[in-house]
Design an enzyme around this catalytic site. Structure first.
Site, PDB file in Angstrom:
ATOM      1  N   GLN A  72       0.821  -1.223   0.000  1.00  0.00           N
ATOM      2  CA  GLN A  72       0.000   0.000   0.000  1.00  0.00           C
ATOM      3  C   GLN A  72       0.854   1.272   0.000  1.00  0.00           C
ATOM      4  OE1 GLN A  72      -3.595  -0.255   0.214  1.00  0.00           O
ATOM      5  NE2 GLN A  72      -3.133  -2.423  -0.096  1.00  0.00           N
ATOM      6  N   GLN A  75       3.591   7.258  -2.972  1.00  0.00           N
ATOM      7  CA  GLN A  75       3.437   8.699  -3.064  1.00  0.00           C
ATOM      8  C   GLN A  75       2.034   8.870  -3.634  1.00  0.00           C
ATOM      9  OE1 GLN A  75       2.888  12.281  -3.658  1.00  0.00           O
ATOM     10  NE2 GLN A  75       2.933  11.340  -5.681  1.00  0.00           N
ATOM     11  N   TYR A 140       1.002  10.477 -11.419  1.00  0.00           N
ATOM     12  CA  TYR A 140       0.561   9.527 -10.389  1.00  0.00           C
ATOM     13  C   TYR A 140      -0.185   8.349 -11.029  1.00  0.00           C
ATOM     14  CZ  TYR A 140      -2.313   7.511  -6.675  1.00  0.00           C
ATOM     15  OH  TYR A 140      -2.940   6.630  -5.823  1.00  0.00           O
TER      16      TYR A 140
END
Ligand SMILES: NC(=O)c1ccc[n+]([C@@H]2O[C@H](COP(=O)([O-])OP(=O)(O)OC[C@H]3O[C@@H](n4cnc5c(N)ncnc54)[C@H](O)[C@@H]3O)[C@@H](O)[C@H]2O)c1
Length: 312
Positions: A72, A75, A140
């Protein structure tokens, strides 16, 4: 059975750790405490303060020899991924490769990986299933997707089993006021401080919110089910930000008038994930409605014992 949970001091993983302990797994957490907090870690779990990119990870695997890994740590800040894509890729991609190498070298039975709705980008059709094209809108979204390829490659090359879980917007207790999907945490924080809510865009953007306890449950189920599959984990319920503010207004018992600001680059307009595959193969079903989850979250931050009633 021993489970190593990366990011175990963070929002989602700390709930996973709690559920694993409830089910009598032995739990090891690896977290560099960059956003996580020691006090989130269940006292029955062992915490190693270490970075997932570090060569020291090898020593932890050597000492602990985990059976399973639930990954888990990441960033998670979309805006930071735009301003500092090197850092984002280093943690999310290189960190996962470092973890995979250790899983391979120490004979881990299975890796469960936290991926994200961010990998899909803006949807081409209404309810996004796992076959939807991948078109991330931010670094991301890219750095959460690239590890999926590595994970599948380690399965083909080294027989490392995996389950990849692509979460919709997760909210609930212990969420910090930044990062991915943090809009509920931000709104609750502002409400409790009596500060105005800020909406980027006109509030018509939709999200598919899921309570963290349902996400934790899906991760634990993934230790037993769904080998070598990718699943969306969501409620499959579309709600727009103005509707969310409507529910919060009812909880507060008075109308809330947000401040509207221009839409931000990198944010997805609409997001609703199909959870059909998880319902049929993970032996999992989401249990917490948005209203119930919001009440629990608000009550937690108000440190109340009893749930406050909805005023409608
Ligand atoms: N919150 C959401 O809505 C959401 C949605 C989709 C996917 N996810 C994914 O779920 C996972 C957990 O997210 P979260 O919301 O709990 O975030 P979080 O920031 O609360 O948790 C991440 C944890 O990882 C730790 N960490 C970060 N970088 C690290 C590193 N280099 N080495 C070791 N530990 C490190 C942090 O200290 C923190 O405890 C992430 O992989 C995220 O991408 C979250």
């Amino acid at each position: 059975m021993k489970v190593l949970v990366t990011g175990g001091a963070g929002f989602i993983a700390s709930h996973i750790v709690d559920k694993l302990i409830e089910q009598e797994f032995e739990v090891i957490c690896v977290d560099n405490l960059s956003s996580g907090k020691k006090e989130n870690v269940n006292p029955k779990a062992v915490l190693y303060e270490e970075d997932i990119t570090s060569t020291q990870l090898r020593d932890i695997f050597d000492v602990e020899k985990p059976d399973y890994v639930i990954h888990q740590a990441a960033q998670i800040d979309v805006q930071r991924s735009i301003t500092d894509p090197n850092h984002d890729a280093y943690i999310n991609i290189i960190g996962t490769i470092n973890l995979l190498e250790n899983c391979k070298n120490f004979g881990v039975k299975k890796l469960v990986y936290a991926s994200s709705a961010a990998v899909y980008g803006n949807p081409n059709y209404d309810v996004v299933d796992e076959l939807h094209p991948i078109a991330p809108l931010s670094p991301y979204g890219i750095s959460k997707y690239v590890p999926e390829f590595y994970i599948k490659t380690y399965n083909h090359a080294f027989d490392l089993n995996y389950t990849i879980l692509r979460y919709s917007n997760v909210y609930g207790i212990r969420q910090v006021v930044k990062g991915e999907g943090g809009v509920i945490a931000i709104f609750v924080d502002k409400l409790l401080k009596n500060e105005p809510l800020v909406v980027y865009g006109d509030g018509s953007q939709t999200r598919d919110f899921i309570n963290v306890s349902d996400i934790a449950e899906a991760n634990v189920q993934a230790l037993h089910y769904g080998d070598n599959h990718v699943f969306n984990v969501s409620r499959n319920e579309k709600i727009n930000i103005n509707e969310l503010i409507g529910i919060l207004s009812k909880i507060k018992g008075e109308p809330i008038s947000p401040i509207y600001k221009p839409f931000r680059a990198g944010d997805i307009l609409h997001s609703c994930l199909s959870n059909e595959k998880a319902l049929s193969l993970l032996n999992w079903v989401p249990k917490v409605s948005l209203e119930e989850g919001l009440l629990k979250t608000i009550n937690y931050y108000q440190k109340k014992e009893e749930l406050i009633p909805l005023s409608y």
